[in-house]
Design a protein around this motif. Structure first.
Motif, mmCIF file in Angstrom:
data_model
loop_
_atom_site.group_PDB
_atom_site.id
_atom_site.type_symbol
_atom_site.label_atom_id
_atom_site.label_comp_id
_atom_site.label_asym_id
_atom_site.label_seq_id
_atom_site.Cartn_x
_atom_site.Cartn_y
_atom_site.Cartn_z
ATOM 1 N N ALA A 92 0.833 -1.210 0.000
ATOM 2 C CA ALA A 92 0.000 0.000 0.000
ATOM 3 C C ALA A 92 0.869 1.261 0.000
ATOM 4 C CB ALA A 92 -0.932 -0.008 1.214
ATOM 5 N N ASP A 93 1.958 1.247 0.768
ATOM 6 C CA ASP A 93 2.868 2.401 0.774
ATOM 7 C C ASP A 93 3.497 2.601 -0.604
ATOM 8 O OD1 ASP A 93 2.677 3.575 3.270
ATOM 9 O OD2 ASP A 93 4.147 2.232 4.194
ATOM 10 N N ALA A 94 3.867 1.490 -1.242
ATOM 11 C CA ALA A 94 4.476 1.585 -2.581
ATOM 12 C C ALA A 94 3.485 2.193 -3.571
ATOM 13 C CB ALA A 94 4.929 0.195 -3.049
ATOM 14 N N VAL A 95 2.218 1.762 -3.485
ATOM 15 C CA VAL A 95 1.189 2.266 -4.407
ATOM 16 C C VAL A 95 0.879 3.732 -4.120
ATOM 17 C CG1 VAL A 95 -1.225 2.007 -5.128
ATOM 18 C CG2 VAL A 95 0.205 -0.034 -4.770
ATOM 19 N N ALA A 96 0.931 4.115 -2.836
ATOM 20 C CA ALA A 96 0.656 5.516 -2.474
ATOM 21 C C ALA A 96 1.684 6.442 -3.123
ATOM 22 C CB ALA A 96 0.682 5.672 -0.955
ATOM 23 N N VAL A 97 2.895 5.953 -3.271
ATOM 24 C CA VAL A 97 3.965 6.787 -3.803
ATOM 25 C C VAL A 97 4.056 6.659 -5.333
ATOM 26 C CG1 VAL A 97 6.449 7.208 -3.699
ATOM 27 C CG2 VAL A 97 5.218 6.670 -1.620
ATOM 28 N N TYR A 98 3.820 5.455 -5.853
ATOM 29 C CA TYR A 98 3.815 5.210 -7.309
ATOM 30 C C TYR A 98 2.469 4.586 -7.672
ATOM 31 C CZ TYR A 98 8.704 6.355 -7.657
ATOM 32 O OH TYR A 98 9.886 7.041 -7.642
ATOM 33 N N PRO A 99 1.448 5.407 -7.978
ATOM 34 C CA PRO A 99 0.084 4.895 -8.193
ATOM 35 C C PRO A 99 -0.007 3.817 -9.273
ATOM 36 C CG PRO A 99 0.078 7.286 -7.997
ATOM 37 C CD PRO A 99 1.509 6.885 -8.028
ATOM 38 N N SER A 100 0.899 3.817 -10.253
ATOM 39 C CA SER A 100 0.790 2.813 -11.320
ATOM 40 C C SER A 100 1.141 1.408 -10.817
ATOM 41 C CB SER A 100 1.673 3.180 -12.510
ATOM 42 O OG SER A 100 3.030 3.116 -12.141
ATOM 43 N N LEU A 101 1.588 1.289 -9.567
ATOM 44 C CA LEU A 101 1.849 -0.055 -9.002
ATOM 45 C C LEU A 101 0.554 -0.722 -8.508
ATOM 46 C CD1 LEU A 101 5.147 0.531 -6.936
ATOM 47 C CD2 LEU A 101 4.922 -0.707 -9.092
ATOM 48 N N ALA A 102 -0.571 -0.029 -8.588
ATOM 49 C CA ALA A 102 -1.856 -0.601 -8.109
ATOM 50 C C ALA A 102 -2.087 -1.952 -8.785
ATOM 51 C CB ALA A 102 -2.995 0.357 -8.422
ATOM 52 N N GLY A 103 -2.462 -2.941 -7.986
ATOM 53 C CA GLY A 103 -2.723 -4.278 -8.528
ATOM 54 C C GLY A 103 -1.473 -5.145 -8.619
ATOM 55 N N LEU A 104 -0.354 -4.620 -8.138
ATOM 56 C CA LEU A 104 0.921 -5.353 -8.205
ATOM 57 C C LEU A 104 0.785 -6.734 -7.556
ATOM 58 C CD1 LEU A 104 3.986 -4.774 -8.958
ATOM 59 C CD2 LEU A 104 4.316 -4.376 -6.517
ATOM 60 N N GLU A 105 1.291 -7.748 -8.230
ATOM 61 C CA GLU A 105 1.225 -9.109 -7.680
ATOM 62 C C GLU A 105 2.568 -9.449 -7.025
ATOM 63 O OE1 GLU A 105 1.087 -13.541 -9.484
ATOM 64 O OE2 GLU A 105 0.166 -11.969 -10.694
ATOM 65 N N ILE A 106 2.524 -9.923 -5.772
ATOM 66 C CA ILE A 106 3.759 -10.287 -5.065
ATOM 67 C C ILE A 106 4.025 -11.776 -5.259
ATOM 68 C CG2 ILE A 106 4.863 -10.437 -2.775
ATOM 69 C CD1 ILE A 106 4.524 -7.553 -3.896
ATOM 70 N N GLU A 107 5.202 -12.091 -5.806
ATOM 71 C CA GLU A 107 5.541 -13.507 -6.048
ATOM 72 C C GLU A 107 6.344 -14.104 -4.903
ATOM 73 O OE1 GLU A 107 7.456 -14.274 -9.784
ATOM 74 O OE2 GLU A 107 5.523 -14.397 -10.819
#
Ligand SMILES: Cc1cc2nc3c(=O)[nH]c(=O)nc-3n(C[C@H](O)[C@H](O)[C@H](O)COP(=O)(O)OP(=O)(O)OC[C@H]3O[C@@H](n4cnc5c(N)ncnc54)[C@H](O)[C@@H]3O)c2cc1C
Length: 371
Positions: free
Chosen positions: A285-300
């Motif tokens: 969530a912190d990563a997405v707050a700073v770089y909005p295009s990371l929304a939906g990022l899948e963690i492997e």
């Protein structure tokens, strides 16, 4: 040839082994598991960052940053370090005050640093979210492959004559008079210490030196996340943040590494760490707050299997065993011991071989916690 003994096969132990052999000294390294199985291993890469470091560590990172760019040549391997530059992002106006002071201090201490405004930050990082109002930029910072570097140090030491034993856990240090004369291992064997002993087992240092010194150290399992491939990776630099627990790195194969200091849970019985779902979600969530295009990022990959030791004032404890003339130890890296290791290892070897504490290590003496 006098044989020195090293406990711990992380970056500190392997770099000391390589430094000893480079100077023509013999050594044996005991590693409880495998090389780079502790904090010096795990997914992704590590930040080689001066930006935001405690001022006591600045002389060490300055030395280390001179070594990093050509370290792979010295070790005979493919490049290990990438100079990406580091941006410490700012979202709250009040964080600019500390940033201004840090930029002035770092610049004075030989670390080129600049405070950027909102537009300048966007020129370097076009995909950053609208709330980011500035950044501290250190262009000479970068990232390095921690597992490859640690193994390369170990291999270089081995090629020069070091003996590296994996699956051998040190137990008790045997002291006679003012010297460590042997180290007993968990299987009851005894390894003689003819020269110096280097206790570099990170999470185990506190217990190994406990008969001589009560060190204010504890261990935590930091979380590291690696994403599935995304296109494009929205950032170009090693990214840190002034108030969020967040570090971002672009990894091979268009993956994103998310870390920064969130914690997993350590299972002492099984000697392994597990991530906590809410902490994984908060990091993303912190990563997405700073770089909005990371929304939906899948963690492997979600990892918390690599224990790190911490100290109360946020910098390591590096010292001699009191009353023992041939043993040094180092631990309590507090999540930033990686980048400085290429500078710390030669200084530890200087101390052992010359007998004089190097000035750059003086701020890390255990005595700072004495009454
Ligand atoms: C997720 C994460 C992210 C990090 N990010 C950064 C970063 O971006 N930048 C940075 O500068 N630092 C970072 N760090 C910190 C850095 O990785 C560590 O400070 C550094 O790797 C410590 O190296 P070490 O050799 O002292 O310890 P370790 O790598 O932990 O090595 C110690 C070794 O000793 C062995 N051992 C333990 N007990 C015994 C025993 N009794 N006998 C023999 N061997 C034993 C262990 O198995 C281990 O292999 C990070 C750490 C983690 C966990």
């Amino acid at each position: 040839m006098t044989e020195h003994l090293i406990i711990g096969g992380g970056v500190a132990g392997c770099a000391v082994a390589r430094e000893l052999t480079r100077r023509g000294a013999g050594c044996r390294l005991l590693e409880a598991k495998t090389i780079a199985s502790g904090a010096s291993g795990g997914p992704g890469r590590r930040g080689v960052r001066a930006n935001g470091r405690d001022p006591r560590e600045i002389p060490l990172i300055r030395r280390a940053r001179e070594i990093w760019p050509s370290l792979h040549e010295a070790l005979g391997v493919a490049p290990l370090f990438e100079r990406s530059g580091h941006l410490l992002l700012i979202e709250r106006p009040e964080d600019r005050l500390e940033a201004e002071a840090r930029v002035a201090l770092q610049s004075r201490m030989g670390i080129p640093s600049r405070l950027l405004g909102k537009e300048e930050t966007r020129e370097l990082e076009p995909a950053v979210g609208d709330a980011v109002c500035g950044a501290v930029h250190c262009p000479d910072d970068g990232v390095a492959d921690h597992t490859a570097t640690t193994r390369a140090y170990g291999e270089a030491a081995k090629a020069a004559g070091a003996v590296i034993e994996e699956g051998v856990a040190a137990g008790r240090l045997i002291v006679e008079g003012a010297r460590v004369v042997a180290v007993e291992t968990a299987d009851g064997a005894s390894h003689a210490v003819a020269g110096h002993l280097f206790v570099l087992a990170n999470s185990a240092v506190r217990d190994l030196v406990a008969p001589w010194l009560e060190l204010p150290l504890w261990n935590l399992a930091f979380q590291a996340l690696l994403s599935a491939p995304i296109d494009p990776v929205p950032f170009r630099h090693l990214i840190g943040h002034a108030h969020r627990t967040l570090s971002l790195k672009a990894e091979a194969g268009n993956r994103v590494m998310i870390s920064g200091g969130r914690l997993g849970r350590w299972d002492e019985e099984r000697r392994t760490g597990m991530t906590i779902d809410s902490e994984v979600a908060a990091n993303v969530a912190d990563a997405v707050a700073v770089y909005p295009s990371l929304a939906g990022l899948e963690i492997e990959v979600a990892d918390a299997g690599h224990l790190e030791s911490l100290s109360p004032d946020g910098v390591p404890i590096i010292d001699r065993l009191p009353g023992v003339e041939n043993a040094v130890f180092a631990a309590g890296w507090c999540g930033h011991g990686w980048a400085i290791a290429p500078a710390v290892a030669p200084l530890l070897v200087d101390w052992a071989l010359d007998g004089e504490q190097p000035a750059a290590l003086a701020p890390f003496a255990a005595g700072r916690f004495s009454a």
